[in-house]
Design a protein around this motif. Structure first.
Motif, PDB file in Angstrom:
ATOM      1  N   ASP A  72       0.881  -1.165   0.000  1.00 25.05           N
ATOM      2  CA  ASP A  72       0.000   0.000   0.000  1.00 25.05           C
ATOM      3  C   ASP A  72       0.924   1.222   0.000  1.00 25.05           C
ATOM      4  OD1 ASP A  72      -1.625   2.111   0.460  1.00 25.05           O
ATOM      5  OD2 ASP A  72      -2.639   1.259   2.211  1.00 25.05           O
ATOM      6  N   SER A  73       0.938   1.922  -1.109  1.00 26.32           N
ATOM      7  CA  SER A  73       1.918   3.005  -1.257  1.00 26.32           C
ATOM      8  C   SER A  73       1.583   4.236  -0.415  1.00 26.32           C
ATOM      9  CB  SER A  73       2.059   3.387  -2.730  1.00 26.32           C
ATOM     10  OG  SER A  73       0.801   3.772  -3.236  1.00 26.32           O
ATOM     11  N   THR A  74       0.435   4.219   0.262  1.00 19.97           N
ATOM     12  CA  THR A  74       0.141   5.349   1.160  1.00 19.97           C
ATOM     13  C   THR A  74       0.880   5.165   2.495  1.00 19.97           C
ATOM     14  OG1 THR A  74      -1.847   4.288   2.056  1.00 19.97           O
ATOM     15  CG2 THR A  74      -2.159   5.732   0.158  1.00 19.97           C
ATOM     16  N   ASP A  75       1.503   4.003   2.656  1.00 20.95           N
ATOM     17  CA  ASP A  75       2.256   3.710   3.872  1.00 20.95           C
ATOM     18  C   ASP A  75       3.739   4.026   3.610  1.00 20.95           C
ATOM     19  OD1 ASP A  75       3.659   2.574   5.921  1.00 20.95           O
ATOM     20  OD2 ASP A  75       2.646   0.623   5.853  1.00 20.95           O
ATOM     21  N   GLU A  76       4.221   5.130   4.198  1.00 21.54           N
ATOM     22  CA  GLU A  76       5.579   5.593   3.891  1.00 21.54           C
ATOM     23  C   GLU A  76       6.635   4.546   4.273  1.00 21.54           C
ATOM     24  OE1 GLU A  76       6.534   9.487   5.371  1.00 21.54           O
ATOM     25  OE2 GLU A  76       8.380   9.579   4.192  1.00 21.54           O
ATOM     26  N   ARG A  77       6.386   3.845   5.377  1.00 18.11           N
ATOM     27  CA  ARG A  77       7.380   2.843   5.810  1.00 18.11           C
ATOM     28  C   ARG A  77       7.491   1.724   4.790  1.00 18.11           C
ATOM     29  NH1 ARG A  77       5.419   1.301  11.528  1.00 18.11           N
ATOM     30  NH2 ARG A  77       3.538   1.547  10.296  1.00 18.11           N
ATOM     31  N   ALA A  78       6.332   1.343   4.217  1.00 20.48           N
ATOM     32  CA  ALA A  78       6.348   0.284   3.195  1.00 20.48           C
ATOM     33  C   ALA A  78       7.093   0.763   1.948  1.00 20.48           C
ATOM     34  CB  ALA A  78       4.918  -0.115   2.841  1.00 20.48           C
ATOM     35  N   LEU A  79       6.914   2.032   1.605  1.00 21.81           N
ATOM     36  CA  LEU A  79       7.602   2.581   0.423  1.00 21.81           C
ATOM     37  C   LEU A  79       9.121   2.570   0.605  1.00 21.81           C
ATOM     38  CD1 LEU A  79       5.602   5.725  -0.793  1.00 21.81           C
ATOM     39  CD2 LEU A  79       5.867   3.531  -1.936  1.00 21.81           C
ATOM     40  N   LYS A  80       9.548   2.830   1.871  1.00 19.11           N
ATOM     41  CA  LYS A  80      10.992   2.865   2.167  1.00 19.11           C
ATOM     42  C   LYS A  80      11.663   1.540   1.858  1.00 19.11           C
ATOM     43  CE  LYS A  80      11.588   6.307   5.710  1.00 19.11           C
ATOM     44  NZ  LYS A  80      11.348   6.505   7.130  1.00 19.11           N
ATOM     45  N   GLU A  81      10.891   0.456   1.960  1.00 18.83           N
ATOM     46  CA  GLU A  81      11.444  -0.892   1.734  1.00 18.83           C
ATOM     47  C   GLU A  81      11.717  -1.167   0.249  1.00 18.83           C
ATOM     48  OE1 GLU A  81      11.376  -3.418   4.496  1.00 18.83           O
ATOM     49  OE2 GLU A  81      11.303  -1.495   5.561  1.00 18.83           O
ATOM     50  N   LEU A  82      11.264  -0.272  -0.623  1.00 21.58           N
ATOM     51  CA  LEU A  82      11.295  -0.596  -2.056  1.00 21.58           C
ATOM     52  C   LEU A  82      12.610  -0.280  -2.773  1.00 21.58           C
ATOM     53  CD1 LEU A  82       7.725   0.586  -3.179  1.00 21.58           C
ATOM     54  CD2 LEU A  82       8.514  -1.740  -2.835  1.00 21.58           C
ATOM     55  N   SER A  83      13.625   0.142  -2.082  1.00 26.61           N
ATOM     56  CA  SER A  83      14.915   0.572  -2.677  1.00 26.61           C
ATOM     57  C   SER A  83      14.691   1.461  -3.904  1.00 26.61           C
ATOM     58  CB  SER A  83      15.825  -0.587  -3.084  1.00 26.61           C
ATOM     59  OG  SER A  83      15.420  -1.825  -2.675  1.00 26.61           O
ATOM     60  N   LEU A  84      13.958   2.535  -3.666  1.00 24.70           N
ATOM     61  CA  LEU A  84      13.598   3.419  -4.773  1.00 24.70           C
ATOM     62  C   LEU A  84      14.797   4.163  -5.347  1.00 24.70           C
ATOM     63  CD1 LEU A  84      10.308   4.764  -3.221  1.00 24.70           C
ATOM     64  CD2 LEU A  84      10.503   3.276  -5.213  1.00 24.70           C
ATOM     65  N   GLU A 109      -6.808  10.552  -3.193  1.00 21.25           N
ATOM     66  CA  GLU A 109      -6.133  10.672  -1.894  1.00 21.25           C
ATOM     67  C   GLU A 109      -4.900   9.755  -1.860  1.00 21.25           C
ATOM     68  OE1 GLU A 109      -8.894  10.480   1.401  1.00 21.25           O
ATOM     69  OE2 GLU A 109      -7.267   9.727   2.679  1.00 21.25           O
ATOM     70  N   ALA A 110      -5.072   8.519  -2.339  1.00 24.86           N
ATOM     71  CA  ALA A 110      -3.941   7.575  -2.350  1.00 24.86           C
ATOM     72  C   ALA A 110      -2.834   8.072  -3.261  1.00 24.86           C
ATOM     73  CB  ALA A 110      -4.423   6.196  -2.799  1.00 24.86           C
ATOM     74  N   SER A 111      -3.208   8.628  -4.425  1.00 27.05           N
ATOM     75  CA  SER A 111      -2.211   9.141  -5.365  1.00 27.05           C
ATOM     76  C   SER A 111      -1.427  10.296  -4.729  1.00 27.05           C
ATOM     77  CB  SER A 111      -2.917   9.614  -6.644  1.00 27.05           C
ATOM     78  OG  SER A 111      -2.077  10.445  -7.386  1.00 27.05           O
ATOM     79  N   LEU A 112      -2.141  11.205  -4.055  1.00 26.77           N
ATOM     80  CA  LEU A 112      -1.479  12.381  -3.467  1.00 26.77           C
ATOM     81  C   LEU A 112      -0.581  11.997  -2.295  1.00 26.77           C
ATOM     82  CD1 LEU A 112      -4.436  14.935  -3.659  1.00 26.77           C
ATOM     83  CD2 LEU A 112      -2.357  14.903  -5.054  1.00 26.77           C
ATOM     84  N   LEU A 113      -1.093  11.107  -1.442  1.00 26.45           N
ATOM     85  CA  LEU A 113      -0.284  10.677  -0.291  1.00 26.45           C
ATOM     86  C   LEU A 113       0.987   9.970  -0.762  1.00 26.45           C
ATOM     87  CD1 LEU A 113      -2.464   9.159   2.584  1.00 26.45           C
ATOM     88  CD2 LEU A 113      -0.563  10.783   2.773  1.00 26.45           C
ATOM     89  N   THR A 114       0.806   9.106  -1.764  1.00 31.37           N
ATOM     90  CA  THR A 114       1.950   8.381  -2.328  1.00 31.37           C
ATOM     91  C   THR A 114       2.978   9.380  -2.864  1.00 31.37           C
ATOM     92  OG1 THR A 114       0.491   6.554  -2.942  1.00 31.37           O
ATOM     93  CG2 THR A 114       2.596   6.671  -4.094  1.00 31.37           C
ATOM     94  N   THR A 115       2.479  10.369  -3.596  1.00 32.43           N
ATOM     95  CA  THR A 115       3.366  11.387  -4.178  1.00 32.43           C
ATOM     96  C   THR A 115       4.127  12.134  -3.088  1.00 32.43           C
ATOM     97  OG1 THR A 115       1.813  11.628  -5.991  1.00 32.43           O
ATOM     98  CG2 THR A 115       3.390  13.402  -5.711  1.00 32.43           C
ATOM     99  N   LEU A 116       3.400  12.517  -2.035  1.00 30.02           N
ATOM    100  CA  LEU A 116       4.019  13.247  -0.918  1.00 30.02           C
ATOM    101  C   LEU A 116       5.138  12.412  -0.283  1.00 30.02           C
ATOM    102  CD1 LEU A 116       3.521  15.910   0.632  1.00 30.02           C
ATOM    103  CD2 LEU A 116       2.141  14.607   2.236  1.00 30.02           C
ATOM    104  N   HIS A 117       4.853  11.136  -0.053  1.00 33.50           N
ATOM    105  CA  HIS A 117       5.860  10.248   0.545  1.00 33.50           C
ATOM    106  C   HIS A 117       7.082  10.122  -0.366  1.00 33.50           C
ATOM    107  CE1 HIS A 117       3.082   9.400   3.608  1.00 33.50           C
ATOM    108  NE2 HIS A 117       2.445   8.381   3.068  1.00 33.50           N
ATOM    109  N   LEU A 118       6.818   9.964  -1.670  1.00 31.83           N
ATOM    110  CA  LEU A 118       7.934   9.790  -2.614  1.00 31.83           C
ATOM    111  C   LEU A 118       8.802  11.045  -2.642  1.00 31.83           C
ATOM    112  CD1 LEU A 118       6.010   7.968  -5.485  1.00 31.83           C
ATOM    113  CD2 LEU A 118       7.761   6.963  -4.014  1.00 31.83           C
ATOM    114  N   LYS A 119       8.145  12.210  -2.532  1.00 31.31           N
ATOM    115  CA  LYS A 119       8.899  13.480  -2.469  1.00 31.31           C
ATOM    116  C   LYS A 119       9.746  13.500  -1.192  1.00 31.31           C
ATOM    117  CE  LYS A 119       8.136  16.193  -5.911  1.00 31.31           C
ATOM    118  NZ  LYS A 119       9.250  16.898  -6.537  1.00 31.31           N
ATOM    119  N   ASN A 120       9.114  13.100  -0.063  1.00 28.41           N
ATOM    120  CA  ASN A 120       9.836  13.076   1.214  1.00 28.41           C
ATOM    121  C   ASN A 120      11.017  12.118   1.173  1.00 28.41           C
ATOM    122  OD1 ASN A 120       8.235  14.922   2.443  1.00 28.41           O
ATOM    123  ND2 ASN A 120       6.874  13.418   3.406  1.00 28.41           N
TER     124      ASN A 120
END
Ligand code: ATP
Length: 217
Positions: A51-63, A78-89
């Motif tokens: 779930d890409s709205t979960d920043e911790r899960a995104l961190k695991e992806l070796s982006l 909402e999911a698209s925006l949250l995901t985008t915000l996390h990816l920016k962070n």
């Protein structure tokens, strides 16, 4: 070969992913649906259920290994925006995000996303252009009103020189390339003889290319 991450494997996301694979790149496909991630596991380099709205899960992806990240979640803004915000962070620099409507676009640009995609509108414009100028098989806008167009030489133009075809526009249209079956002829000059079926790549302003259109049909 580069590596890309695509988040959201709906029709748009999976089409982009498979095309990248086809071009020889590697792609990590991310989707919150286990069914969808499993469905494409064989075709993509790897798929991850997340779930890409979960920043911790995104961190695991070796982006950081990805050349670019494409967010292809459309319906759930909402999911698209949250995901985008996390990816920016997380410091993702090359971020492409699909927008569904004008509000979505406005917020994405406020978040600093420079590559905002409107697939339906962009495809609608391309289809209209193709219907309007059927001889133009493809085109790209390169900015400041300039376009590169791909034109198939029709039978009527067979054996005509490039100079005759471009005529008074020879100095305002740049001839980039002629493709004849497997052969490429870069920067053809005005004496170059065109054959029916050749693919001609021209560059110029929209207005000048448009005025050439009647000679191509
Ligand atoms: P398309 O037109 O490309 O089919 P769409 O604009 O209708 O897509 P959605 O169907 O909403 O977009 O989303 C595309 C994909 O994104 C779906 O497979 C969905 O499971 C996935 N998705 C939605 N929310 C998330 C999320 N939070 N994390 C990861 N994937 C998600």
């Amino acid at each position: 070969m580069a590596h890309f991450t695509v988040i959201g494997l709906g029709r748009f996301g999976i089409t982009a992913s498979l095309e990248l694979i086809h071009m020889g790149h590697s792609v990590t496909g991310v989707d919150c649906s286990e069914k969808i991630a499993t469905q494409y596991a064989e075709e993509l380099t790897q798929t991850v259920i997340c779930d890409s709205t979960d920043e911790r899960a995104l961190k695991e992806l070796s982006l950081s290994e990805s050349e670019a990240v494409l967010v292809a979640i459309g319906e759930d803004m909402e999911a698209s925006l949250l995901t985008t915000l996390h990816l920016k962070n997380l410091g993702v620099k090359h971020l492409w995000v699909k927008a569904n409507n004008a509000a979505h676009h406005t917020i994405l640009s406020k978040l600093g996303v420079s590559k905002i995609i409107h697939p339906e509108e962009e495809m609608g414009i391309r289809v209209a252009q193709a219907l309007n100028y059927p001889m133009v098989s493809d085109y790209i806008a390169i900015g400041h009103g300039y376009y590169v167009v791909e034109i198939e030489v029709i039978e009527r133009i067979d054996n005509m020189s490039l100079g005759e075809l471009l005529n008074d526009k020879i100095h305002i249209i740049e001839s980039l390339l002629v493709k004849r079956e497997q052969d490429l002829f870069p920067k053809p000059n005005d004496k170059f003889i065109l054959h029916s079926g050749d693919i001609l790549l021209l560059c110029g302003t929209r207005a000048v290319l448009k005025s050439l259109a009647p000679r191509l049909v």
